[in-house]
Design an enzyme around this catalytic site. Structure first.
Site, mmCIF file in Angstrom:
data_model
loop_
_atom_site.group_PDB
_atom_site.id
_atom_site.type_symbol
_atom_site.label_atom_id
_atom_site.label_comp_id
_atom_site.label_asym_id
_atom_site.label_seq_id
_atom_site.Cartn_x
_atom_site.Cartn_y
_atom_site.Cartn_z
ATOM 1 C CB VAL A 57 10.055 5.822 -6.311
ATOM 2 C CG1 VAL A 57 10.949 4.575 -5.717
ATOM 3 C CG2 VAL A 57 9.655 6.482 -4.721
ATOM 4 C CG HIS A 113 6.080 2.667 -8.791
ATOM 5 N ND1 HIS A 113 7.597 3.318 -9.230
ATOM 6 C CD2 HIS A 113 5.448 3.611 -8.649
ATOM 7 C CE1 HIS A 113 7.370 4.418 -8.867
ATOM 8 N NE2 HIS A 113 6.117 4.808 -8.649
ATOM 9 C CG ASN A 163 3.305 8.692 -12.405
ATOM 10 O OD1 ASN A 163 2.516 8.922 -13.260
ATOM 11 N ND2 ASN A 163 3.297 8.605 -11.256
ATOM 12 C CG HIS A 169 0.976 4.884 -9.033
ATOM 13 N ND1 HIS A 169 0.888 5.285 -7.624
ATOM 14 C CD2 HIS A 169 1.925 5.043 -9.645
ATOM 15 C CE1 HIS A 169 2.335 6.219 -7.527
ATOM 16 N NE2 HIS A 169 3.018 5.955 -8.940
ATOM 17 N NE ARG A 199 -3.757 -2.373 2.164
ATOM 18 C CZ ARG A 199 -4.719 -2.768 1.396
ATOM 19 N NH1 ARG A 199 -5.138 -2.002 0.320
ATOM 20 N NH2 ARG A 199 -5.228 -4.021 1.407
ATOM 21 C CG ASP A 200 1.475 5.465 -2.492
ATOM 22 O OD1 ASP A 200 2.137 5.395 -3.503
ATOM 23 O OD2 ASP A 200 1.755 6.467 -1.761
ATOM 24 C CB ILE A 201 3.925 5.834 2.666
ATOM 25 C CG1 ILE A 201 3.967 6.083 4.001
ATOM 26 C CG2 ILE A 201 4.361 7.251 1.649
ATOM 27 C CD1 ILE A 201 5.361 5.882 4.525
HETATM 28 P P1 5GP Z 1 5.775 7.792 -8.318
HETATM 29 O O1 5GP Z 1 5.592 9.429 -8.193
HETATM 30 O O2 5GP Z 1 7.229 7.456 -8.397
HETATM 31 O O3 5GP Z 1 5.035 7.212 -9.521
HETATM 32 O O4 5GP Z 1 5.285 7.276 -7.143
HETATM 33 C C1 5GP Z 1 5.846 6.796 -5.872
HETATM 34 C C2 5GP Z 1 4.782 6.577 -5.034
HETATM 35 O O5 5GP Z 1 5.627 5.955 -3.805
HETATM 36 C C3 5GP Z 1 4.111 7.592 -4.261
HETATM 37 O O6 5GP Z 1 2.752 7.523 -4.436
HETATM 38 C C4 5GP Z 1 4.563 7.800 -2.958
HETATM 39 O O7 5GP Z 1 3.674 8.499 -1.936
HETATM 40 C C5 5GP Z 1 5.129 6.502 -2.492
HETATM 41 N N1 5GP Z 1 5.796 6.200 -1.633
HETATM 42 C C6 5GP Z 1 7.043 7.027 -1.346
HETATM 43 N N2 5GP Z 1 7.820 6.672 -0.425
HETATM 44 C C7 5GP Z 1 6.867 5.490 0.320
HETATM 45 C C8 5GP Z 1 7.255 4.682 1.428
HETATM 46 O O8 5GP Z 1 8.319 4.697 1.961
HETATM 47 N N3 5GP Z 1 6.685 3.474 1.262
HETATM 48 C C9 5GP Z 1 5.328 3.190 0.720
HETATM 49 N N4 5GP Z 1 4.612 2.377 0.852
HETATM 50 N N5 5GP Z 1 5.093 4.292 -0.432
HETATM 51 C C10 5GP Z 1 6.069 5.332 -0.741
#
Ligand code: 5GP
Length: 114
Positions: free
Chosen positions: A96, A100, A87, A102, A29-31
């Protein structure tokens, strides 16, 4: 944000609410959830962005989507619908740098996105 964050989650060095795992795929799950259901689905091998994908990764990428389908079903989203997003690079919203999906669900989504 650290490039290694998701590898640390895979190695259980950073805690996460893991909802799905196979030899090749992990989902948690997303944080900072953007919907009632917001799950991140990642390969266990490090691939930085969509731009770094090779043809040898085709089956693995397919497995990310099969995981999304299965998790959506387990979360009760299949009939009502859900959104799957990946993304790419900063301009595409990537923070990140370990690819991944979403999986988002549990609320309405509009199109086109903002
Ligand atoms: P991006 O913006 O790279 O597509 O998505 C990265 C996602 O990673 C974001 O939705 C963010 O909330 C999530 N995220 C960042 N750090 C952590 C973490 O430490 N744990 C979890 N579970 N999600 C994270």
């Amino acid at each position: 944000m650290s490039e290694d964050l998701f590898l640390k989650i895979i190695r259980r060095e950073v805690p996460a609410d893991i909802v799905y795992e196979t030899d090749e795929v992990l989902a948690f799950r997303d944080i900072n959830p953007q919907a009632p259901v917001h799950v991140l689905i990642i390969p266990k091998v490090h691939i930085r962005t969509i731009d770094d994908l090779e043809s040898e990764h085709a089956e693995l990428v397919g497995k990310l989507f099969l995981a999304a389908r299965d998790i959506a079903g387990a979360e009760g989203l299949s009939d009502v619908g859900y959104r799957v997003v990946m993304n790419c690079n900063e301009g595409g919203g990537q923070a990140v740098f370990h690819i991944h999906l979403h999986l988002l669900g549990g609320r309405p989504f509009s199109w086109p996105p903002g």
